[in-house]
Design an enzyme around this catalytic site. Sequence first.
Site, PDB file in Angstrom:
ATOM      1  N   CYS A 126       0.818  -1.218   0.000  1.00  0.00           N
ATOM      2  CA  CYS A 126       0.000   0.000   0.000  1.00  0.00           C
ATOM      3  C   CYS A 126       0.853   1.269   0.000  1.00  0.00           C
ATOM      4  O   CYS A 126       1.593   1.502  -0.940  1.00  0.00           O
ATOM      5  CB  CYS A 126      -0.954  -0.030   1.192  1.00  0.00           C
ATOM      6  N   HIS A 184      -3.043  -5.687   1.040  1.00  0.00           N
ATOM      7  CA  HIS A 184      -2.477  -5.801   2.386  1.00  0.00           C
ATOM      8  C   HIS A 184      -2.339  -7.253   2.845  1.00  0.00           C
ATOM      9  O   HIS A 184      -3.182  -7.718   3.624  1.00  0.00           O
ATOM     10  CB  HIS A 184      -3.369  -5.060   3.390  1.00  0.00           C
ATOM     11  N   GLU A 199      -0.560  -8.293   5.096  1.00  0.00           N
ATOM     12  CA  GLU A 199      -0.415  -8.260   6.570  1.00  0.00           C
ATOM     13  C   GLU A 199      -1.765  -8.198   7.269  1.00  0.00           C
ATOM     14  O   GLU A 199      -1.831  -8.276   8.495  1.00  0.00           O
ATOM     15  CB  GLU A 199       0.491  -7.093   6.978  1.00  0.00           C
TER      16      GLU A 199
END
Lengths: 1031, 279
Positions: free
Chosen positions: B108, B236, B238
């Site tokens: 991002c 994302h 994560e």
Amino acid sequence: MAAVTTQPESPNRIPESSTPRPIHRVEVRPRRGQIDSRGASVAREIEALGLERKPRRVDHALVYLIEGNLSNEELHRIADELLADPVTQVAEVHSSTRASRPAAAPGVSVVEVHPLPGVTDPAAESVQAAIHALTGQTVRVRTGQRVDLHGVDKALAKSVGDRLLANPVIHAIHAEPYFPSSFPDGKPYELAIREVRISKLSAKELEVLSREGHLFLSLEEMQAVQTEYRRLGREPREIELETIAQTWSEHCVHKTLKSTVRYRELQADPAFAGQFSLTRNAAGRPGHEVAADGTITIKNLLKSSVAAATHELMKDGIDWCLSVFVDNAGVVAFDEEHAVCFKCETHNRPSAIEPYGGAATGIGGCIRDVMGTGLGAKPIAATDVFCVAHPDISEVPTGCLHPRRTLTQVVAGVRDYGNRMGIPTLNGAVWFDDNYVGNPLVYCGCIGLMPRWAVKGRVVRGDRIVVLGGRTGRDGIHGATFSSAELTDTHADEFSHAVQIGNAITEKKTLDAMLAMRDHAGGCLYHGTTDCGAGGFSSAIGELASELGASVYLDRAPTKYEGLSPTEIWISEAQERMVLSVPSENIAKVAAIAADHGVEWCELGEFGRDDKDIVLHWHGTEVGRLSTAFLHQAIPMPIKEAVWDASWAQQQRANRRPAKFNAGGRFKTGASAADALKILEELLAHPNLASKAAIIRQYDHEVQGSSVLKPLVGVAVGKSGGGPGDAAVIRPKASSTRALAIANGLATGLGADPYVMALAAIDECVRNLVAVGADVTKIAILDNFCWPSCKDPRNMGALVRACIGCYDAAKAFRAPFISGKDSLNNQFVTEDGRTIQIPPTLLISGFAPVVDASKAVSMDAKRAGSHLVLVGETSERLGGSHLALLMTLPVGSTALAAPSLVDGPRNAHAVAAAIAQGLVLACHDCSEGGLLVAAAEMAFSGGLGLQIDPRAASTSSEVSFLARCFAEDSSRYLLEVDASKLDALATALQGVPHAVVGSFTSSDQFEVKDGSATGKTSIKSLGDRWSGGLT
Amino acid sequence: MSSIMVKKQAGRKPTLKALVITAPGINCDLELCEGFALAGCAVESELLSRLSRDPSRIDAFDLIGLPGGFSYGDDIAAGRIMAALIRQSIYPALAHAVERGCPIMAPCNGFQIAAQAGLLPGPALGSAWPVEPAVASVALAPNETGRFNDAWVGMEVPTETKCVWTKNLTSTVTTSIIPCAHGEGRFVADDETIDQLEANGQIAMRYTANDHFNGSRNRIAGICDSTGLVFGLMPHPERYLHWTQHPRWTRLGAHEREVAPPGLQMFQNAVEHAARTFA
């Protein structure tokens, strides 16, 4: 002692040399061949305005005005390396030192929008910092946007500017490229201590002073001030009077809710028949005294209702409330190591005038409340609820913004602030009623996680007063007193200085620095903290120093520009500032952490004085002295008159806008399944019920990676990508599977009796939490009252009933209130003198732990062949339902569905037990729109068909088919249960009315049985209706 | 799932060290730290302002993360200011890290920063990293819709990709999705650059045709440098470390949840690669 301030990148310091410096103008626009997405979205919005003529083409450019002695080389480096992207953009540079001037092509009308001088410009602050870091040059920057409209005249361009691009309260609009020869400068301030002569003023003159000085104090309060200063034998200084006004404002002390109330009910009123009577149920209530004539005197309404419930529950075994009603947010235990806190605020007035800034600073302020609770909590979630007029309202009174713009802008404000802060905004609601046209409501909530040792702070005498974060400007001056005023069509001009613009990044830096100081290896570096909200320093320091007193040196505060008076600095509501009480031995450590995070700070003075006063200094001169005792104890609390006039309330609520959504349906007792499906399609598209995906998806509701149940769950439906979850669930600690459910309850439709409305809102909040598998024994709730003027005893009577409802329901559900807020006086006076009062609005926010995240339950139907079980009783009471918006109800069906305080808790516990035993595949709250709406949502978000027979619903009396389909009775849940688990469910629901009303199928059909026939429609068409309702 | 990890960790000595670089406005750093930690790394998070004082500290780490967020407010354009600061401070140390074989993930805002700081797409195969950061040749422009959008989207990993992070992911149709949340994610580059990226296997991830919401060229969601070590992407990973983060996890079958979520697999891939490199 000298002021200690640091400017890590000192980007925003005003250059000392006052010799005028050249201004450079940089325009950044897309390269030829690149998409101009900003221009395109302006074009789309112009389209939506439906103007008679529209531009052939729209170009967008970002404008930077840079004041500074920059070399050509530096200037082009700034333009090409910092301001423009080498792949997609080009920069055009002009310098005031050269002849070159920006121009507009023929046939093009330019609209250029710049923030007014003094209005916070976050982009400018970032650019200043970056230029300083890149070139070492200290410059001043102003930003703006240029829009080129092809093929339209200046008049049309101007109306596009006025209606789409700018708000005159904070923006200047230019008809050609703006290229000033210099920036306006603040004049250095010359100290002049102003005394306000009040000792000899008459009552009349005191009232005039209160209004014209924007103090908004009542006559009694002005007289209390007059008496105090007569006692002191001097006149108050302006700064002292302002401080008293801030501290005594409705916003800060909630004097209406804390006052003593004399309440009576118009017993003879036929509309009162069957309603809850406080007179008949006053016995044993805390702080209530019933006179012979039935009039009840309630001492400190808040303490005797909302707060009393909490304290009684805490005496009665609820041991997980750690801090209630005393701090910026209420705190409850999460697990052995951590606590969670919750605060919900309203920011209605600023949002009415400047929705974007108002909503952004609303969420920003609520986040700071959480940062300023105890020794500071880490924000882990945000919520938002908006109440606005219908987007298609016929006429908007002068002085009001169009609800469509208001809604778009408040959403953008919450989005831009919440997303930048990295806090997931994951629960909310939008409620539409045309009486909100002059007073849109903007509720912002924030939840924080903190170690249990940090739940309480204690300011120690000798602690330094440290201010961390943003600089002080004229922003929001009089915000607190302004929130006590009634809005009129001239407010936008009169109160533009009360408007605030936030800078999220400053707050994020401040948060990071604060948490680093809190969790410092050697222990927390400060003893206490609070945020600067309404009233600025005056209320923040006043609060922290309330028992110790303080010496404050206002000249030490870093300011945004020159010329602020000590009074302005003291009461400014500039955003993103926290006050910490720091022992002097920790100042150096605080300084180092602040510097690493790029946060400014200053030492504004010291806590603690023998005389306990708050003494204000300006360059060595005492400019103000306030007695903390007078500030915090002397406010007069006159008795408030309250009367419950049931017919008046009924008539107020009845006077609703004729429903736009008209199924053409007349209420038929013998309605068919086909009729029901037609109504269902209307209801699914009603803005209150329709998908909020267009809003939800603009929020980063997954940042922090904690989300377990998102706002939209299940399979894609139309454009929504899921059905409406009942509550959001997050897992705030990476190290633990324990989760937290977050929900709200709002029953504005039942406002004809606020007692019923309060019960229903709490019942709904509980249902939403129970539905996702939360621990029903650990639900904590918050109250947010938004009311029309309580100077009208009838509105005050309505408020009393809502408070009593809160007490009764909180006790019944054993769900303590831990915090609350109120915004009274929400009414708008139009040019022609009409008063538009908002509907009495009570938002209940709530949260509760979910023992194991992996056991959470979502509302989307999971399996073909499973059964749909409706828990709870359905009745013919359709008053205030959404069905009532579509058709006139027969006399026998107009009663309000008053929740039962026996059934509500009983059903909640039974359903929670069934979920805990793993008997439930999906669970959905059966509320707005009733059975068919909730069942349809479960079906289309599960991608499954459903055969449903509303006649099977449990009832205790004769109930018509339409009521069975659309009644909005409280305490009802829809459960999806596997056939093999029905017996176990029956045991779990022992003594609770429930019935199997349908079964899910692998077909794509939603089938409703009415006995004689079956009506059918596809779940896709229902899903599309729902997801298309609000776009 | 934790048991899967323990297996992966078995016998690895010494633990690899991951560095997560933060700055004012970065707000996805903790998730990124968790990703590295769950994949078995010792993680340190540090401010750019502190690293800039002594960039050589970066040499001590085996993996690096540039997290998402709104660095310095993203006020001019996403990642612009942080990229400018990296170009004049720690760029050489980061380039050196890649030369050492250090995998870097930049989701991002991290991707937006890496693209403007000269870290992506990086030098042609075989050629060394330039001493001065290259001028950006790819960009992340505002979404076609002009709007911020938070949604899980379908992802495709090109079979021929060089990316050490996304190679050989195990997933099914329902689990092969990934969360996105951005307003400026439209991948832009000239034809020549696009052709080179495609030809060199530097496309690390694409959006599926149905979920191509931001208008990126060739549906590009993420790219890597020519070594496959530096991985920038708008989505994302994560935020996809636990099954309960999947938007429809309550509907997933047990068989789908036997493996680690694809997001976590990416971290595990890179950690295994680094373990081989630094063994």
